[in-house]
Write an enzyme that holds these catalytic residues in place. Structure first.
Site, PDB file in Angstrom:
ATOM      1  N   HIS A 594     -24.555 -10.429  28.205  1.00  0.00           N
ATOM      2  CA  HIS A 594     -23.144 -10.329  27.839  1.00  0.00           C
ATOM      3  C   HIS A 594     -22.383  -9.775  29.041  1.00  0.00           C
ATOM      4  CE1 HIS A 594     -19.789  -9.812  25.005  1.00  0.00           C
ATOM      5  NE2 HIS A 594     -19.521  -8.698  25.673  1.00  0.00           N
ATOM      6  N   ASP A 596     -18.730  -8.671  30.392  1.00  0.00           N
ATOM      7  CA  ASP A 596     -17.342  -8.363  30.066  1.00  0.00           C
ATOM      8  C   ASP A 596     -16.456  -8.618  31.275  1.00  0.00           C
ATOM      9  OD1 ASP A 596     -17.325  -7.383  27.320  1.00  0.00           O
ATOM     10  OD2 ASP A 596     -18.677  -5.847  28.096  1.00  0.00           O
ATOM     11  N   PHE A 741     -14.258  -0.313  26.836  1.00  0.00           N
ATOM     12  CA  PHE A 741     -15.322   0.567  27.298  1.00  0.00           C
ATOM     13  C   PHE A 741     -16.511   0.550  26.353  1.00  0.00           C
ATOM     14  CE2 PHE A 741     -11.271   2.120  28.808  1.00  0.00           C
ATOM     15  CZ  PHE A 741     -11.511   2.243  30.168  1.00  0.00           C
ATOM     16  N   GLY A 742     -17.691   0.750  26.912  1.00  0.00           N
ATOM     17  CA  GLY A 742     -18.881   0.911  26.095  1.00  0.00           C
ATOM     18  C   GLY A 742     -19.014   2.345  25.630  1.00  0.00           C
ATOM     19  N   GLY A 743     -20.078   2.600  24.873  1.00  0.00           N
ATOM     20  CA  GLY A 743     -20.368   3.967  24.472  1.00  0.00           C
ATOM     21  C   GLY A 743     -19.498   4.532  23.375  1.00  0.00           C
ATOM     22  N   ASP A 769     -20.122  -7.223  18.803  1.00  0.00           N
ATOM     23  CA  ASP A 769     -20.142  -6.617  20.138  1.00  0.00           C
ATOM     24  C   ASP A 769     -19.642  -5.179  20.083  1.00  0.00           C
ATOM     25  OD1 ASP A 769     -19.902  -6.003  22.828  1.00  0.00           O
ATOM     26  OD2 ASP A 769     -18.216  -7.358  23.219  1.00  0.00           O
ATOM     27  N   GLY A 771     -21.128  -0.799  20.181  1.00  0.00           N
ATOM     28  CA  GLY A 771     -21.642   0.225  19.274  1.00  0.00           C
ATOM     29  C   GLY A 771     -22.940  -0.171  18.590  1.00  0.00           C
ATOM     30  N   SER A 792     -24.574   0.438  25.974  1.00  0.00           N
ATOM     31  CA  SER A 792     -25.048   1.774  26.339  1.00  0.00           C
ATOM     32  C   SER A 792     -26.352   2.136  25.631  1.00  0.00           C
ATOM     33  CB  SER A 792     -23.959   2.808  26.065  1.00  0.00           C
ATOM     34  OG  SER A 792     -23.210   2.442  24.959  1.00  0.00           O
TER      35      SER A 792
END
Ligand code: DX5
Ligand code: ZN
Length: 822
Positions: A594, A596, A741-743, A769, A771, A792
């Site tokens: 994936h 981004d 953002f991730g996480g 997508d 979490g 993450s």
């Protein structure tokens, strides 16, 4: 000698003014309504000029009704709605309509404020949030981002309250009360400078009216002198020039004074369609489950603690409107409820019809009636609803008590005061005596008290409140009542935790486990059957699913075997070693990668990641399909370059025999012109669908899968479902975290969209997508997702990527299998 004062309440629908004597009696009052404009769903605006016009009419009307001579008035004080934000030019003129307190356009900004992890956010559940889109900082941030020219031109960004005081006196100033409760401002620390810097708007502090035109400090506490009426203002309101204007504040908080809540241990309970608990506290307290304390918010040296229930009187009104013959009097329902013993014979109601504000702060929670039997009648339900609301207040008080604040008395105002039965239930459930005061206009009386103190007619707010607020009666808890509600209260407290997984859509993983409901053979489909509200039965199998556009008709045969695909998100990989991360993912058994692709242009996606040249380099580094998530404002700018990069060259043909990749564009950016003012939602959505279909055709032209993504806050558009059913897109990506953002935490609320989409499009590829972890993967798979994107959690897995992928696959397939049972 002047011995009257004027209190003004600037509300949501109208502005009211009243002339008071020094005993707190209203001698005359007058209200002038104004309009609210709703330019888009969730937006609400008012014209500051309308407030000013209403103020003139209301004050002159109140004076005329009272018969008091303008010269006999000693001072005037105004309270207003909060947080209603206005932007003023250097000349003090509004640059645009005001964003009314209930305006929700800055929801995305509010989420970013909440995520800023700043000490100023302590006042919201001890730092656990939430941050409401109603408040000053998210609204100002929206202005800065969506209307930069307005933001730049604004010499002052302030509230309804400050606008009125400035027009009355000419002084640029701010209400310490509004600032303490809704601006993340603190009397000891001042403005939240580090928070504003983190958000990229450090200059907002200088736009706030912290100093007046002469450089004097201008954050004024309730009751401080703002100044005298200007000539123009005096003519407008029909009072003498120079008349003293005292600082007010937010309506509910100034209402505390009008209810005589002036000492620690006293609390105001404002009832109406909702309940608001505002307590005076001697020392600062912060913690989970309540808001505040707001230091020096109403009276110097004292702090205010806040709790709230979103739907209370509105729940009773709902039952009467929907379940009773038209015009059924409340007194008849009360009489029926009176015949039912406390505890409603086992029936318990959850009052969360519009979510829960405190102590759970859960917008997804909903109302419930549990324990119904055939014996229960209308009176039981009415009583259970009353008890549910009162129990909600009692639980809030317990939460505050656990943090160290327990009120000794509660001054109750508003609709609940009309029902002796409901009052007694409130007193018995909370165990605290209730006081009912004479004047039902608590905010206006609060203003009158502040005006009287500012004019020197009383020595202190305490003294003025003692004289001007009359306690009419007290409702004391009865020992039998307190005893009788012990068990019902425990039942109520257990209800929310028991139901919360259902409201969050987390039931799939619990209900069918343990073999009690073993997967049944699939029913043979009937082509004539219509759409079903529930997800169709699907086998969890391991054979690979078909790629390419869905060709199954909407209600055709059940889908073929479907596999779960796992796509590590490169956003969480080491950006200095992306090629290595691709190879590692490939070796570890990932199905897709994936990628981004963000360029910072879209306001909902405030991050800048990588572009087509980097994607082209990655294409050369791995044979895995690259699934690009393009979250930008203008996909057309990058699409061709990106498509060529993903496909491995202008004509398509990925190198190295790797599977084709895909590109997913965001629904929300599908033609900004389609979102313009005045366009009906349906029209807008069909325009967006047309735009998306065009992009999809271009993506497929490269031999790639075409996808559409939805941000968490975007409801599932019917036009998208139609497009997917018609095979116009190959996959839909449901974002479970805010774009960028991730996480972040998994937003379980999006699973409803997954289920709905799966029910409507059994063969569509659905990507979830953000979490995704071993905990949330079963929920997503159980809801119908067949591609899971995890960043993450996977890249941060202590045993490495391969172990993480194995764990994720096992968890997700368990969730999918559990969801198969009919
Ligand atoms: C968020 C991105 C996601 C993100 C997911 O805007 O679109 O792809 O990388 O990462 P995690 O799983 O860490 O939330
Ligand atoms: Zn993504």
């Amino acid at each position: 000698m002047a011995k009257y004062v004027i209190g003004v309440d600037g509300g949501t629908e109208s502005l009211r003014a009243a002339v008071f004597d020094l005993e707190g009696r209203i001698l005359g009052s007058h209200a002038v309504p104004y309009d609210t404009q709703y330019p888009h769903p969730g937006w609400a605006e008012q014209r500051p000029g309308d407030w000013w016009g209403a103020l003139g009419g209301a004050v002159r009307g109140a004076l005329a009704a009272s018969g008091v001579a303008p010269g006999a008035v000693a001072a005037l004080c105004v309270d207003t709605t909060c947080c209603t934000v206005v932007a003023l030019g250097a000349d003090g003129e509004p640059l645009r309509p005001a964003l009314l307190w209930m305006d929700m356009r800055s929801a995305a900004q509010a989420a970013r404020v909440a995520a800023a992890d700043d000490p100023a956010l302590q006042v919201n559940g001890g730092g656990r949030g939430p941050v409401s889109a109603e408040w000053m900082v998210p609204k100002a941030l929206w202005l800065a981002e969506a209307e930069p020219e307005v933001y730049a031109a604004a010499a002052t960004i302030c509230e309804f309250q400050d606008y009125i005081n400035r027009r009355l006196t000419g002084r640029r100033c701010a209400s310490a009360n509004c600032m303490a409760v809704r601006w993340h401002w603190d009397s000891s620390r001042g403005p939240p400078l580090s928070l504003l810097s983190k958000l990229g708007i450090p200059d907002l502090a200088s736009k706030w009216p912290l100093v007046d035109g002469e450089g004097r400090p201008a954050v004024l506490a309730p009751g401080e002198a703002v100044g005298g009426l200007t000539e123009e203002a005096a003519a407008h309101v029909g009072l003498p020039p120079g008349l003293l204007v005292a600082q007010g504040g937010a309506d509910a908080f100034i209402g505390m004074l009008g209810l005589g809540v002036v000492e620690p241990g006293q609390m105001a309970l404002l009832t109406g369609s909702s309940h608001l608990q505002l307590g005076m506290v001697g020392k600062p307290l912060h913690g989970a489950g309540f808001f505040g304390t707001y230091s020096d918010a109403v009276l110097p040296g004292l702090h205010v603690i806040e709790g709230g229930q979103t739907s209370t009187g509105s729940v009773l009104a709902w039952f009467r409107r929907t379940c009773c013959p038209p015009g059924t009097p409340y007194s008849v329902l009360d009489a029926e409820a009176e015949a039912v013993p406390p505890g409603s014979e086992g029936l318990v109601a959850l009052d969360h019809f519009q979510g829960n504000r405190t102590p759970h702060t859960d917008p997804l929670s909903r109302g419930a009636l549990a324990g119904l039997t055939l014996k229960h009648g209308r009176g039981h339900v009415w009583r259970a609803l009353m008890e549910g609301v009162a129990a909600g207040t009692a639980i809030i008080l317990r939460t505050m008590a656990a943090a160290g604040y327990a009120p000794a008395s509660i001054a109750l105002a508003g609709g609940a005061a009309n029902s002796p039965l409901w009052l007694q239930i409130h007193a018995d459930m909370s165990g605290v005596p209730l006081r009912l005061t004479r004047c039902s206009d608590a905010p206006m009386l609060g203003c009158a008290i502040l005006a009287a103190v500012a004019a020197g007619l009383y020595g202190s707010v305490g003294e003025a409140a003692g004289r001007m607020v009359g306690v009419e009666r007290e409702v004391v808890p009865s020992p039998e009542g307190v005893e009788a509600y012990r068990e019902p209260l425990r039942r109520y407290a257990a209800l929310y935790p028991a139901l919360a997984p259902i409201f969050r859509g987390e039931y799939d993983t619990h209900t069918h486990r343990g073999g009690a409901l073993a997967p049944a053979p699939l029913p043979s489909p009937s082509p004539a059957s219509g759409p079903s509200a529930s997800a169709p039965s699907r086998p969890a199998a391991s054979a690979p699913a078909r790629l390419g556009p869905s060709s199954a008709p909407a209600w055709g045969p059940p889908p073929g075997p479907r596999s779960l695909l796992l796509a590590p998100s490169l956003l969480a990989a080491d950006f200095a070693a992306l090629g290595a991360a691709c190879k590692e993912a490939e070796a570890a058994g990932a199905d897709w990668l994936h990628v981004d692709v963000f360029d910072g242009s879209w306001e909902l996606c405030p991050n800048f990641t990588l572009g087509p040249p980097v994607v082209a380099a990655l294409r050369g580094a791995t044979a895995l399909p690259l699934d690009c998530h393009l979250a930008v404002q203008y996909p057309d700018r990058h699409l061709d370059a990106l498509l060529a990069a993903v496909a491995g060259g202008p004509g398509g043909r990925p190198p190295g025999g790797g599977g084709a990749g895909g590109v997913t564009v965001h629904w929300e950016v599908a033609g900004p012109e389609a979102w313009a003012e005045g366009v009906e939602a349906e029209q807008r959505d069909s325009a967006a669908a047309a735009r998306v279909a065009g992009w999809a055709a271009r993506i497929r032209g490269y031999g790639l899968r075409a996808g559409v993504a939805l941000a968490p806050s975007t409801p599932l558009p019917g036009a998208l479902v139609g497009l997917a059913r018609a095979g116009g897109v190959d996959q839909v990506l449901i974002l479970a975290v805010d774009p960028g953002f991730g996480g972040q935490g998994f937003q379980g609320g999006v699973l409803g969209k997954v289920r709905e989409l799966r029910a409507a499009c059994p063969d569509l590829r659905i990507v979830v997508d953000g979490g995704i972890s071993a905990l949330t993967a079963p929920q997503a798979a159980g809801a119908g997702a067949d591609v899971l994107v995890s960043g993450s959690w996977l890249f941060g897995h202590p045993q490495g990527l391969a172990a993480g992928l194995a764990e994720l696959r096992a968890a997700a397939e368990g969730g999918a299998a559990a969801a198969v049972a009919p």
